[in-house]
Scaffold this motif. Structure first.
Motif, mmCIF file in Angstrom:
data_model
loop_
_atom_site.group_PDB
_atom_site.id
_atom_site.type_symbol
_atom_site.label_atom_id
_atom_site.label_comp_id
_atom_site.label_asym_id
_atom_site.label_seq_id
_atom_site.Cartn_x
_atom_site.Cartn_y
_atom_site.Cartn_z
ATOM 1 N N ARG A 115 -0.132 7.006 6.690
ATOM 2 C CA ARG A 115 0.682 5.841 7.023
ATOM 3 C C ARG A 115 0.002 4.893 8.027
ATOM 4 O O ARG A 115 0.306 3.708 8.052
ATOM 5 C CB ARG A 115 2.038 6.322 7.563
ATOM 6 N N GLY A 152 1.895 2.412 11.754
ATOM 7 C CA GLY A 152 1.048 1.723 10.800
ATOM 8 C C GLY A 152 0.704 0.325 11.273
ATOM 9 O O GLY A 152 1.273 -0.197 12.238
ATOM 10 N N LEU A 157 -0.342 -2.027 5.578
ATOM 11 C CA LEU A 157 0.828 -1.369 5.010
ATOM 12 C C LEU A 157 1.069 -1.829 3.588
ATOM 13 O O LEU A 157 0.853 -3.000 3.235
ATOM 14 C CB LEU A 157 2.061 -1.663 5.862
ATOM 15 N N VAL A 161 6.430 -0.657 1.825
ATOM 16 C CA VAL A 161 6.706 -0.268 3.198
ATOM 17 C C VAL A 161 7.185 -1.467 4.008
ATOM 18 O O VAL A 161 8.162 -1.375 4.776
ATOM 19 C CB VAL A 161 5.455 0.361 3.845
ATOM 20 N N SER A 181 7.609 7.068 3.413
ATOM 21 C CA SER A 181 6.387 6.661 2.727
ATOM 22 C C SER A 181 5.792 7.847 1.993
ATOM 23 O O SER A 181 5.768 8.975 2.504
ATOM 24 C CB SER A 181 5.375 6.101 3.733
ATOM 25 N N SER A 185 1.443 5.081 -0.740
ATOM 26 C CA SER A 185 1.345 4.046 0.296
ATOM 27 C C SER A 185 -0.034 4.054 0.938
ATOM 28 O O SER A 185 -0.591 3.009 1.284
ATOM 29 C CB SER A 185 2.427 4.255 1.356
ATOM 30 N N SER A 189 -3.285 1.182 1.431
ATOM 31 C CA SER A 189 -4.023 0.950 2.675
ATOM 32 C C SER A 189 -5.513 1.167 2.466
ATOM 33 O O SER A 189 -6.348 0.419 2.993
ATOM 34 C CB SER A 189 -3.497 1.897 3.764
#
Length: 876
Positions: A115, A152, A157, A161, A181, A185, A189
């Motif tokens: 995250r 995060g 993100l 999210v 998350s 996710s 990133s």
């Protein structure tokens, strides 16, 4: 944990959300602070050992919900590459992607996501290998619900999210929490991170694409097509990472198996989880020498030690986390006037301080300097890091400094545990011994008699308890989820058990408490849950917080050894026999105190049941229990009696000076007990106690194999180490007594075989002698002179019962003077023809304060078959 090597120790800090002080939970107790919740969740992160993850080491809780996290750290990161303004090569992009995905996949297998993936959290070691940092922040904060800042970086993100917005668990206005998350996710990133590495002029590129970044960036035709000269596999990787819909986006595991990594995946060996000490697999099956043999001959021995070990020594050498953070300006103290709260008037005008930015996350990681530790250990020679285990000399390595570490062992234990050099040598030694367990079990026992380093106490206790085999499989096979009648009592007891400790009071601690206790109850259907079992579990759970199976295994081995049948549904006969033997031990070692307590009616039933039912864990805090049990685990099932007597002797003056009511009040709030003194006194009492004197009919039956040691605790004059119940039964062994008969006797009985062994009758020269040359034991034969002359033990003293007591049992002559006076302080064994006369004689010796009085079980009759009775030579 893996070695430190070129890594450093880094620390970062943040604040947990504060809870209202006037709100209680459903159980009526105050709410658990968020910082303690985070501390409990953090513990599992310390067990994650993977080449692509920075090792977590420790977390400490400070004032105002401040938390400081210590982890493996490297100064170099991907953000350094970005600052250089260079474009990454396709090979580097694929390498970064693959190594990051390896770390993410490992996390996903354990139910976690990163995250907070960003270039500054992707560190690089000196070989260029990537390691993910701060990967546990999202998990330990309960998906950000226990802190006041988002987890995060907005630039990295995923769209889903950002669309969910912020969420705070303690905010009552949030009726529906957003979905947590997932692994996908992190893929977004990663895609943004790789996309930045591929862009030559990132800033201008992002400006041009800002308007349609959300809708176009991840589509088949969009901004990705504007990046020229990218290989097809790299471009395809970016497309898959930056798919807008999470349902179509791959997981780390799926992406790792994608064909874009066909050429690079063969360069990486699959990760193999290190085998635990207690398993059914061969631990040495995959041992290999390093490619460069010179790696074994480095001068920096400290760098080869485990990270948690280095941190532990750093703390002993004067390391202070908050001081380090304060020196770097991360922690800034403010005058109280500047911390006044903000308040609002009716017209909406506000006064006071605004929101303190320091309570938000500062992700700066401060490197902890090891200079002070290295300077402290500069005189410790290399042999201390690689001790030889088979040498006859002392196991304590000799320091190259003028101070010999062997002299440190004579210092109090609390000083030894704070001595950096001494702890280093002990930790290294135990680490090597435990690696060779169970082959080196005897040496573990031997060195545990000196002391046990706190850092390895959990594994050392497991070795002392003889834990072996695949304990994890056994623990997992126990049903810990199906409701049982005991659940309610466990739920009530746990919130009251050692809750002063932050770890055990955390929600994770409660969950683990519940699982281990329930596993024990379910796996022992012949026993029941009694209050106190939770206290017994606490030391094992604290030391093995991340290994429930080992905590359960240790507890399951400990209870049969020291508390056999104490947890029967009807345990009254077991406890009553135990307390009666304890009363006899008080009379044996301290008759004056025993007489006083009996006179005022302050019997062990009133105070000692919680002692023995919980093995003193209900009486003392954990830090004292650790020192007490370090020695208890070296003794047999009779050693707790000696601990109990040692505690009473520390309170002796106050007990002798008070009556019944005062004694009750004294034990309702037990005064401070010097545990180290208690341990030393217990060993001394144990060495003076004949092994059969503590025989119990309801003790654990003999085992097929028993650890025996004729030298006891290694001190002069000690008797036995093994349990008397483990010895083979013969005609000379002690016979069981009815409880009523046992209660009627003030002094303990010893067996004929015990008397023979103590007197060394099989050897020429008479009785066993102390270092001063005097016999340590004397046999007092109370039969008539005629019977005595017909046959008696060599060296025994004849003191006829009839000369001291009349035909009706009344006292005629006080045996406290005369010939018995010269025997005071020795173990006096009363030998009679009938046990009634021997019991009366021994009881009177106790009443006139003769210590160490016991009786020969079965009387002289037991000795007639031995051929050891002698007849005086006729006078010429």
């Amino acid at each position: 944990m893996r070695p430190l090597r070129d890594a450093q120790l880094g620390a970062f800090t943040f604040f947990a959300s504060a809870l209202p002080h006037d709100v209680c939970g459903s159980n009526g107790l105050p709410l658990t602070p968020n910082s303690i919740k985070i501390l409990g969740r953090f513990q599992i992160l310390k067990t994650f050992t993977h080449p692509r993850l920075c090792q977590y080491v420790d977390i400490s809780r400070g004032k105002h919900e401040r938390l400081v996290v210590v982890a493996e750290h490297y100064e170099s990161s991907l953000s350094d590459f970005q600052r250089q303004g260079k474009t990454a090569s396709p090979e580097m992009v694929l390498k970064v992607a693959y190594e990051v995905l390896e770390g993410l996949e490992f996390m996903n297998k354990h139910g976690m996501v990163h995250r907070a993936l960003a270039p500054n959290n992707v560190l690089m070691d000196h070989k260029g290998n990537l390691k993910l940092a701060k990967f546990g922040l999202y998990y330990m904060t309960d998906r950000g619900g226990d802190v006041d800042f988002p987890i995060g970086y907005p630039s990295y993100l995923a769209p889903e999210v950002i669309a969910q917005g912020s969420f705070h668990a303690s905010d009552p206005s949030n009726e529906e929490a957003p979905l947590p998350s997932g692994p996908k996710s992190d893929i977004w990133s990663l895609g943004v991170l790789l996309f930045e590495m591929c862009a030559v002029r990132i800033f201008f590129f992002w400006l041009r694409c800002m308007d349609d970044i959300v809708t176009v960036l991840a589509e088949e035709h969009g901004c990705l097509d504007t990046i020229k000269d990218l290989p097809v596999n790299v471009l395809e990787l970016l497309r898959k990472c930056l798919i807008f819909l999470p349902s179509k986006r791959p997981t780390p595991a799926e992406l790792l198996g994608d064909e874009v990594f066909n050429e690079i995946s063969c360069l990486y060996m699959p990760f193999q989880k290190p085998l635990s000490l207690f398993s059914s697999s061969l631990r040495c099956a995959h041992l290999e020498l390093p490619e460069d043999i010179s790696d074994l001959c480095k001068e920096d021995y400290l760098s080869e030690r485990a990270i948690d070990e280095v941190y532990y020594l750093w703390c002993l050498a004067g390391g202070d986390l908050e001081k380090e953070l304060t020196n770097q300006g991360i922690i800034q103290s403010k005058p109280p006037l500047c911390t006044l709260p903000k308040f609002l008037l009716e017209d909406g005008e506000s006064f006071g301080q605004g929101r303190d930015r320091s309570f938000l996350l500062d992700d700066t990681t401060v490197t902890l300097s090891l200079c002070q530790l290295r300077n402290r250990l500069k005189d410790v020679g290399g042999e201390a890091y690689y001790p030889l285990l088979e040498e006859e000399q002392s196991s304590l390595p000799q320091s190259a400094s003028s101070q010999d570490l062997s002299t440190t062992v004579t210092l109090p234990l609390i000083i030894r545990e704070r001595d950096t050099e001494y702890q280093l040598t002990r930790i290294v030694l135990f680490h090597r011994l435990l690696q060779a367990y169970p082959y080196k079990r005897d040496l573990v026992w031997k060195d545990a008699r000196v002391d046990i380093p706190p850092l390895v106490r959990g594994m050392a206790w497991a070795a002392l308890l003889g834990i072996e085999g695949d304990i994890q499989a056994k623990y997992e096979g126990i049903d810990k989820d199906t409701p049982i009648p005991t659940d309610r009592q466990i739920e009530v007891d746990i919130p009251r058990c050692h809750q002063y400790d932050e770890l055990l009071s955390s929600p994770q601690g409660h969950v683990k408490f519940r699982r281990v206790l329930k596993a024990w109850v379910v796996s022992h259907p012949d026993l029941v849950y009694w209050q106190g079992l939770d206290s017994l579990c606490a030391p094992f759970l604290y030391l093995n917080f991340n290994n429930e199976a080992l905590a359960y295994a240790c507890m399951s081995a400990f209870i049969p050894k020291y508390l056999y049948n104490f947890f029967l549904k009807d345990n009254s006969h077991v406890i009553q026999e135990y307390l009666t033997v304890f009363s006899q031990m008080i009379a044996f070692h301290d008759p004056e105190l025993s007489n006083h307590l009996n006179q005022i009616g302050f019997i062990p039933d009133l105070y000692a049941i919680p002692w023995f039912l919980t093995m003193f864990t209900h009486v003392f805090p954990l830090h004292k229990i650790f020192h007490l049990w370090d020695t208890l685990l070296l003794g047999n099932s009779s050693f707790p009696f000696c601990i109990g007597v040692a505690i009473l002797q520390q309170l002796r003056d106050r007990l002798l000076a008070n009556g019944f009511n005062e004694c009750i009040l004294l034990f309702s709030d037990l005064p401070e007990i010097d545990i180290e003194r208690c341990v030393h006194e217990s060993i001394k009492l144990f060495s003076w106690t004949p092994k059969s004197a503590t025989y119990r009919q309801h003790a654990q039956p003999p085992k097929t194999t028993a650890v025996t040691d004729g030298n006891g605790f290694g001190r002069p004059g000690t008797y036995y180490f093994s349990d008397y119940q483990d010895m083979p039964r013969t005609d000379l062994s002690r016979e069981p007594l009815a409880l009523s008969e046992l209660k009627a006797e003030l002094s303990p009985r010893i067996s004929a075989e015990d008397l023979i062994d103590l007197c060394e009758l099989s050897l020429a020269g008479g009785g066993k002698r102390t270092r001063a040359g005097r016999p340590k034991i004397v046999a007092v034969d109370v039969r008539s002179a005629e019977d005595f002359n017909r046959g008696h033990l060599s060296g025994s003293v004849n003191l006829p019962y009839s000369s001291a007591f009349g035909p009706d049992g009344e006292l005629v002559q006080c045996p406290g003077t005369g010939v018995l006076h010269s025997f005071r302080g020795r173990v006096i064994v009363v030998i009679s023809h009938a046990m009634k006369s021997g019991t009366t004689f021994a009881s009177h010796l106790v009443k006139v304060n003769f210590p160490r009085v016991c009786m020969l079980d079965g009387g002289i009759i037991k000795m007639r078959s031995t051929g050891l009775l002698t007849v005086p030579s006729p006078q010429i």
